[in-house]
Write a protein that holds these residues in place. Structure first.
Motif, mmCIF file in Angstrom:
data_model
loop_
_atom_site.group_PDB
_atom_site.id
_atom_site.type_symbol
_atom_site.label_atom_id
_atom_site.label_comp_id
_atom_site.label_asym_id
_atom_site.label_seq_id
_atom_site.Cartn_x
_atom_site.Cartn_y
_atom_site.Cartn_z
ATOM 1 N N GLY A 7 30.463 26.619 -12.288
ATOM 2 C CA GLY A 7 30.253 26.228 -13.240
ATOM 3 C C GLY A 7 28.616 25.382 -13.432
ATOM 4 N N SER A 8 27.612 26.551 -13.649
ATOM 5 C CA SER A 8 26.653 25.960 -13.127
ATOM 6 C C SER A 8 26.031 25.763 -14.265
ATOM 7 C CB SER A 8 26.083 27.167 -12.524
ATOM 8 O OG SER A 8 26.966 27.562 -11.205
ATOM 9 N N GLY A 9 26.170 25.146 -15.615
ATOM 10 C CA GLY A 9 25.000 24.600 -16.346
ATOM 11 C C GLY A 9 24.230 23.231 -15.832
ATOM 12 N N GLY A 12 25.946 21.310 -12.407
ATOM 13 C CA GLY A 12 26.135 21.904 -11.816
ATOM 14 C C GLY A 12 24.620 22.531 -11.316
ATOM 15 N N LEU A 31 28.354 30.017 -9.580
ATOM 16 C CA LEU A 31 29.001 30.996 -10.439
ATOM 17 C C LEU A 31 29.045 30.356 -11.434
ATOM 18 C CD1 LEU A 31 32.330 32.545 -11.002
ATOM 19 C CD2 LEU A 31 33.060 30.795 -11.209
ATOM 20 N N ASP A 32 29.060 31.510 -12.848
ATOM 21 C CA ASP A 32 28.380 30.712 -14.404
ATOM 22 C C ASP A 32 29.841 31.876 -15.074
ATOM 23 O OD1 ASP A 32 28.084 27.875 -15.837
ATOM 24 O OD2 ASP A 32 27.867 30.149 -16.989
ATOM 25 N N ALA A 69 32.012 23.672 -14.199
ATOM 26 C CA ALA A 69 32.409 24.193 -15.361
ATOM 27 C C ALA A 69 32.638 22.317 -16.388
ATOM 28 C CB ALA A 69 33.345 25.090 -15.340
ATOM 29 N N HIS A 74 38.240 23.607 -15.928
ATOM 30 C CA HIS A 74 38.938 22.282 -14.427
ATOM 31 C C HIS A 74 40.228 23.393 -13.829
ATOM 32 C CE1 HIS A 74 36.006 18.854 -15.254
ATOM 33 N NE2 HIS A 74 35.215 20.293 -15.412
ATOM 34 N N LEU A 77 40.095 26.955 -12.224
ATOM 35 C CA LEU A 77 39.252 26.802 -11.384
ATOM 36 C C LEU A 77 39.544 26.459 -9.834
ATOM 37 C CD1 LEU A 77 35.758 26.677 -12.993
ATOM 38 C CD2 LEU A 77 37.087 28.598 -12.276
ATOM 39 N N LYS A 92 35.124 15.143 -13.027
ATOM 40 C CA LYS A 92 36.047 14.234 -14.016
ATOM 41 C C LYS A 92 35.448 14.788 -15.489
ATOM 42 C CE LYS A 92 33.364 12.741 -16.510
ATOM 43 N NZ LYS A 92 31.413 12.881 -17.543
ATOM 44 N N GLU A 120 31.049 9.312 -9.484
ATOM 45 C CA GLU A 120 29.410 8.422 -8.810
ATOM 46 C C GLU A 120 29.773 7.314 -8.689
ATOM 47 O OE1 GLU A 120 30.053 10.719 -11.686
ATOM 48 O OE2 GLU A 120 27.742 9.783 -12.801
ATOM 49 N N TRP A 159 30.083 21.570 -26.717
ATOM 50 C CA TRP A 159 31.495 22.048 -26.429
ATOM 51 C C TRP A 159 31.998 20.433 -26.500
ATOM 52 C CZ3 TRP A 159 33.386 19.102 -22.206
ATOM 53 C CH2 TRP A 159 32.055 19.345 -20.829
ATOM 54 N N GLU A 172 35.960 12.064 -20.777
ATOM 55 C CA GLU A 172 34.835 12.351 -20.715
ATOM 56 C C GLU A 172 34.345 12.307 -20.432
ATOM 57 O OE1 GLU A 172 33.171 15.548 -20.714
ATOM 58 O OE2 GLU A 172 31.156 14.758 -21.219
ATOM 59 N N HIS A 176 34.665 7.094 -16.198
ATOM 60 C CA HIS A 176 34.326 5.808 -15.904
ATOM 61 C C HIS A 176 34.174 4.804 -15.583
ATOM 62 C CE1 HIS A 176 31.510 9.088 -13.465
ATOM 63 N NE2 HIS A 176 31.359 9.647 -14.415
ATOM 64 N N HIS A 306 23.778 6.682 -11.442
ATOM 65 C CA HIS A 306 24.420 7.510 -11.402
ATOM 66 C C HIS A 306 24.461 8.623 -9.986
ATOM 67 C CE1 HIS A 306 25.626 10.610 -13.897
ATOM 68 N NE2 HIS A 306 24.451 11.791 -13.930
#
Ligand SMILES: NC(=O)c1ccc[n+]([C@@H]2O[C@H](COP(=O)([O-])OP(=O)(O)OC[C@H]3O[C@@H](n4cnc5c(N)ncnc54)[C@H](O)[C@@H]3O)[C@@H](O)[C@H]2O)c1
Length: 358
Positions: A7-9, A12, A31-32, A69, A74, A77, A92, A120, A159, A172, A176, A306
């Motif tokens: 997932g390479s947005g 990623g 991967l995407d 991704a 999640h 994958l 997360k 993180e 999304w 989402e 944290h 972060h």
């Protein structure tokens, strides 16, 4: 070591940047589902890339994958990567349902495969400083925490606005900010109560605001106030890559108050402050002295709130040297239980006992 990024947005790409700085990583393969995105990242970073997950999972040189991704992907994958015997770091929220999150932890434990979740903040200096103070006994027993988080609206096309893709705001985003009090207090949460008003961000399917109060088994309490929308419009992530001067006073707020039996701490992201108070006893009153007032340079923002850089490097090192995750996935699952319980409470208007969140 060869590492996969699934997932390479935006996230990623951040992980790819951190991996590029890591001397133990010889090869990166991204991967995407979007072929164009993979072409772009291959050109920009001189890495390998694919749109076919099997290319990564069948490559025995790949020892570790980062699942970055969108949330809906999640579980699938992660389970496929665990099955292929890859060490897994998953962002997360672990998944969009608690049952899926449990299935992922159970599977990793059953297979005895490395599995860490992307919290993180536990690597970020703002929050580790408070943890150090607690561990050194400077706050005594932590009994009360408060988090105030106010941010600008997110883009309509995200999304994250769709429940089927993003899950809930609690998983989402807010996971944290309830994970930290669990870490600091060192006790599990007993029950939680959330209230949410009707949204002002009407295009989001989930809640955009919460007042959430939760009680720990040891008697401590935590509270989170979150509102999205009123802070002045900031296009992109207001916390990344660093805070602009404009955000000081434009409505953005991210502040923690942590009160113990011997002292207190306050962390303010947007004002770059960490403060500590020490309690004492005078004949006429319980005293409190403001004893520390720390700040940091803007250049260090990423490391203060972060710190995905050190998280990524630490995970690579742990996998290479056969160490377990810094925080177990079972522990992260406890944060997921609290997040889903808080969301259920906001939906139903009832206090939710964590015992029924399995
Ligand atoms: N820890 C943090 O502070 C933090 C910050 C930002 C994002 N995140 C997490 O990182 C993840 C990604 O967020 P983002 O901001 O990068 O979103 P994004 O929309 O920028 O990127 C998501 C990418 O996943 C890809 N994708 C979707 N389904 C896929 C699949 N089945 N296989 C391969 N690729 C797939 C999309 O095409 C997209 O490129 C989310 O889970 C988010 O919660 C965590």
């Amino acid at each position: 070591m060869k590492v996969g990024v699934l997932g390479s947005g935006g996230m990623g790409e951040s992980v790819i940047q951190h991996l590029k700085l890591c001397k133990d990583v010889s090869d990166i393969v991204a991967l995407d589902v979007r072929a164009e995105r993979i072409r772009q990242l291959k050109d920009k970073y001189q890495i390998k890339g694919t749109t076919n997950l099997r290319d990564i999972l069948s490559d025995s040189a790949v020892k570790l994958v980062f699942v970055t991704a969108s949330n809906d992907a999640h579980k699938a994958l992660t389970l496929q990567a665990l099955e292929a015997d890859k060490a897994v770091m998953c962002e997360k929220p672990m998944a969009n349902t608690l049952a899926d999150a449990k299935a992922m932890v159970d599977e990793a434990e059953r297979r005895k495969v490395f599995f860490q979740i992307g919290f993180e903040c536990r690597y970020s200096k703002l929050y580790t400083k408070i943890k150090e103070w607690i561990d050194a006994g400077l706050l005594g027993q932590v009994v009360n925490t408060h988090c105030l988080y106010i941010t600008s609206a997110r883009e309509k096309a995200s999304w994250r606005n769709k429940k089927a893709l993003g899950g809930s705001m609690f998983g989402e985003k807010l996971s944290h900010y309830v994970d930290l009090p669990r870490w600091w207090i060192g006790s599990e949460v007993k029950d939680v109560f959330s209230v949410s008003s009707p949204n002002i961000m009407t295009y989001s399917e989930g809640h955009d605001n919460y007042h959430t109060t939760y009680r720990f088994k040891n008697g401590a309490v935590g509270h989170l106030t979150f509102m999205m929308g009123y802070a002045a419009t900031f296009r992109g992530d207001p916390l990344q890559p660093n805070i602009t001067d404009l955000q000081l006073g434009d409505g953005h707020k991210l502040r923690y108050i942590v009160v113990g039996t011997k002292g207190a701490a306050e962390a303010d992201v947007f004002y770059r402050r960490i403060k500590r108070w020490q309690f004492g006893d005078a004949p006429d009153v319980m005293t409190s002295d403001w004893v520390e007032n720390l700040t940091w340079d803007k250049k260090e923002d990423h490391f203060y709130y972060h710190n995905t850089t050190d998280q990524t490097h630490d995970i690579v090192k742990r996998v290479l040297t056969g160490q377990p995750p810094k925080t177990s996935a079972r522990d992260a699952y406890e944060t997921m239980r609290l997040s889903f319980a808080a969301e259920e409470s906001a939906d139903t208007g009832s206090i939710v006992s964590l015992d029924k969140m399995r």
